[in-house]
Write a protein that holds these residues in place. Sequence first.
Motif, PDB file in Angstrom:
ATOM      1  N   SER A   1      29.298 -22.215 -23.617  1.00  0.00           N
ATOM      2  CA  SER A   1      30.264 -21.121 -23.739  1.00  0.00           C
ATOM      3  C   SER A   1      31.373 -21.361 -22.714  1.00  0.00           C
ATOM      4  O   SER A   1      31.635 -22.497 -22.365  1.00  0.00           O
TER       5      SER A   1
ATOM      6  N   GLY B   1      34.655 -13.481 -30.773  1.00  0.00           N
ATOM      7  CA  GLY B   1      33.203 -13.442 -30.617  1.00  0.00           C
ATOM      8  C   GLY B   1      32.565 -14.789 -30.375  1.00  0.00           C
ATOM      9  O   GLY B   1      31.399 -14.993 -30.743  1.00  0.00           O
TER      10      GLY B   1
ATOM     11  N   HIS C   1      31.532 -16.127 -27.629  1.00  0.00           N
ATOM     12  CA  HIS C   1      30.426 -16.054 -26.678  1.00  0.00           C
ATOM     13  C   HIS C   1      29.216 -15.360 -27.307  1.00  0.00           C
ATOM     14  O   HIS C   1      28.082 -15.825 -27.163  1.00  0.00           O
ATOM     15  N   SER C   2      29.470 -14.280 -28.006  1.00  0.00           N
ATOM     16  CA  SER C   2      28.360 -13.548 -28.624  1.00  0.00           C
ATOM     17  C   SER C   2      27.717 -14.348 -29.752  1.00  0.00           C
ATOM     18  O   SER C   2      26.522 -14.191 -30.023  1.00  0.00           O
ATOM     19  N   SER C   3      28.462 -15.242 -30.405  1.00  0.00           N
ATOM     20  CA  SER C   3      27.885 -16.008 -31.514  1.00  0.00           C
ATOM     21  C   SER C   3      26.798 -16.958 -31.017  1.00  0.00           C
ATOM     22  O   SER C   3      25.717 -17.036 -31.616  1.00  0.00           O
TER      23      SER C   3
ATOM     24  N   SER D   1      25.210 -16.658 -28.139  1.00  0.00           N
ATOM     25  CA  SER D   1      24.158 -15.838 -27.533  1.00  0.00           C
ATOM     26  C   SER D   1      23.217 -15.291 -28.604  1.00  0.00           C
ATOM     27  O   SER D   1      21.988 -15.313 -28.444  1.00  0.00           O
ATOM     28  N   LYS D   2      23.784 -14.813 -29.710  1.00  0.00           N
ATOM     29  CA  LYS D   2      22.957 -14.293 -30.801  1.00  0.00           C
ATOM     30  C   LYS D   2      22.126 -15.405 -31.432  1.00  0.00           C
ATOM     31  O   LYS D   2      20.958 -15.198 -31.786  1.00  0.00           O
TER      32      LYS D   2
ATOM     33  N   ARG E   1      19.178 -16.047 -29.165  1.00  0.00           N
ATOM     34  CA  ARG E   1      18.167 -14.996 -29.273  1.00  0.00           C
ATOM     35  C   ARG E   1      17.409 -15.097 -30.587  1.00  0.00           C
ATOM     36  O   ARG E   1      16.189 -14.862 -30.633  1.00  0.00           O
TER      37      ARG E   1
ATOM     38  N   LYS F   1      30.294 -15.871 -19.529  1.00  0.00           N
ATOM     39  CA  LYS F   1      30.255 -14.821 -20.552  1.00  0.00           C
ATOM     40  C   LYS F   1      28.903 -14.775 -21.261  1.00  0.00           C
ATOM     41  O   LYS F   1      28.268 -13.721 -21.363  1.00  0.00           O
ATOM     42  N   SER F   2      28.441 -15.919 -21.755  1.00  0.00           N
ATOM     43  CA  SER F   2      27.135 -15.953 -22.412  1.00  0.00           C
ATOM     44  C   SER F   2      26.009 -15.719 -21.413  1.00  0.00           C
ATOM     45  O   SER F   2      24.954 -15.182 -21.769  1.00  0.00           O
TER      46      SER F   2
ATOM     47  N   GLN G   1      25.474 -12.062 -21.243  1.00  0.00           N
ATOM     48  CA  GLN G   1      24.880 -11.530 -22.466  1.00  0.00           C
ATOM     49  C   GLN G   1      23.403 -11.893 -22.589  1.00  0.00           C
ATOM     50  O   GLN G   1      22.586 -11.072 -23.003  1.00  0.00           O
TER      51      GLN G   1
ATOM     52  N   ASN H   1      29.463 -23.669 -30.504  1.00  0.00           N
ATOM     53  CA  ASN H   1      30.261 -23.245 -31.651  1.00  0.00           C
ATOM     54  C   ASN H   1      30.832 -24.473 -32.345  1.00  0.00           C
ATOM     55  O   ASN H   1      31.497 -25.303 -31.714  1.00  0.00           O
TER      56      ASN H   1
END
Length: 278
Positions: free
Chosen positions: A70, A78, A80-82, A84-85, A88, A118-119, A122, A170
């Motif tokens: 990240s 999104g 960073h959230s991509s 991270s998700k 998870r 960022k990640s 999260q 990504n």
Amino acid sequence: MATLREIELRLKSVRNIEKITKSMKMIASTKLAKAQRAMQAGKQYGLANAEVFENANDQIGGNKLFIVISSDKGLCGGIHSSVSKATRRAFAHDPDTPLTGDDKTVDPASPIAVIGDKSKMQLARVHGNNFAMTFNQIGRDIPTFADAASVADLITKSGIKYDSVVLVYNQFKSAISYEPASMVVKGSEALAASDSFKAYENEDDATKDLAEFSLANAIFATLVEGHACEQSARQQAMDNASKNATDMISSLQMQYNRGRQAAITNELVDIITGASAL
């Protein structure tokens, strides 16, 4: 109801925000072209790795080290959230996880190394206990192989036990789209146990050096691709923010004009009423 002075101040604030977002969009557009050129060059490192690991032993151990790619910067949608998700989901054994390979099982205690603040923030909420290493200040500009080599060197010297490394990053699809993906890098034991590598009678040090170099190659390829995704996402985010600011300015300007017209009308009514009374 807001007064005319309040509306005027808000209009000024939104116009300033619009100027900033348009400037950031232009900067991101310029950086995106450079990032795409770097990404095309960096992909060659990833292709070379793929050829190496096609001949590696797939049956060695199941200990995985996750490296989440990240960055430290925000205002880029999104991206960073991509990742991270996706990480998870991998730990939750979700069938939609972007992990490659036949073995998608993940030990809940698998170590995680995160590149980017960022990640890190999260993932710390759920998998903070899995953190083995974190990195920041990497990829502030276009990532270099030296950045990737320093990360690979620190991971190798950290003493973390792993049989393979899963890089979650990504993947660049186009200038307006990206999606989370992963790249698997085998460890030195998998290389040493491969029949193709045994034929050359390599020394242990040579195999370890090759594994570390391959890890640096993979990290570099994913860093430059993640950087291109970041610039693309930032360009789109700033473009959307500029459009929203323009719409808000139109709405506030109409509200201000109506309020000013109402104020003028009330003043005229007072003057006419006073003149009639006289």
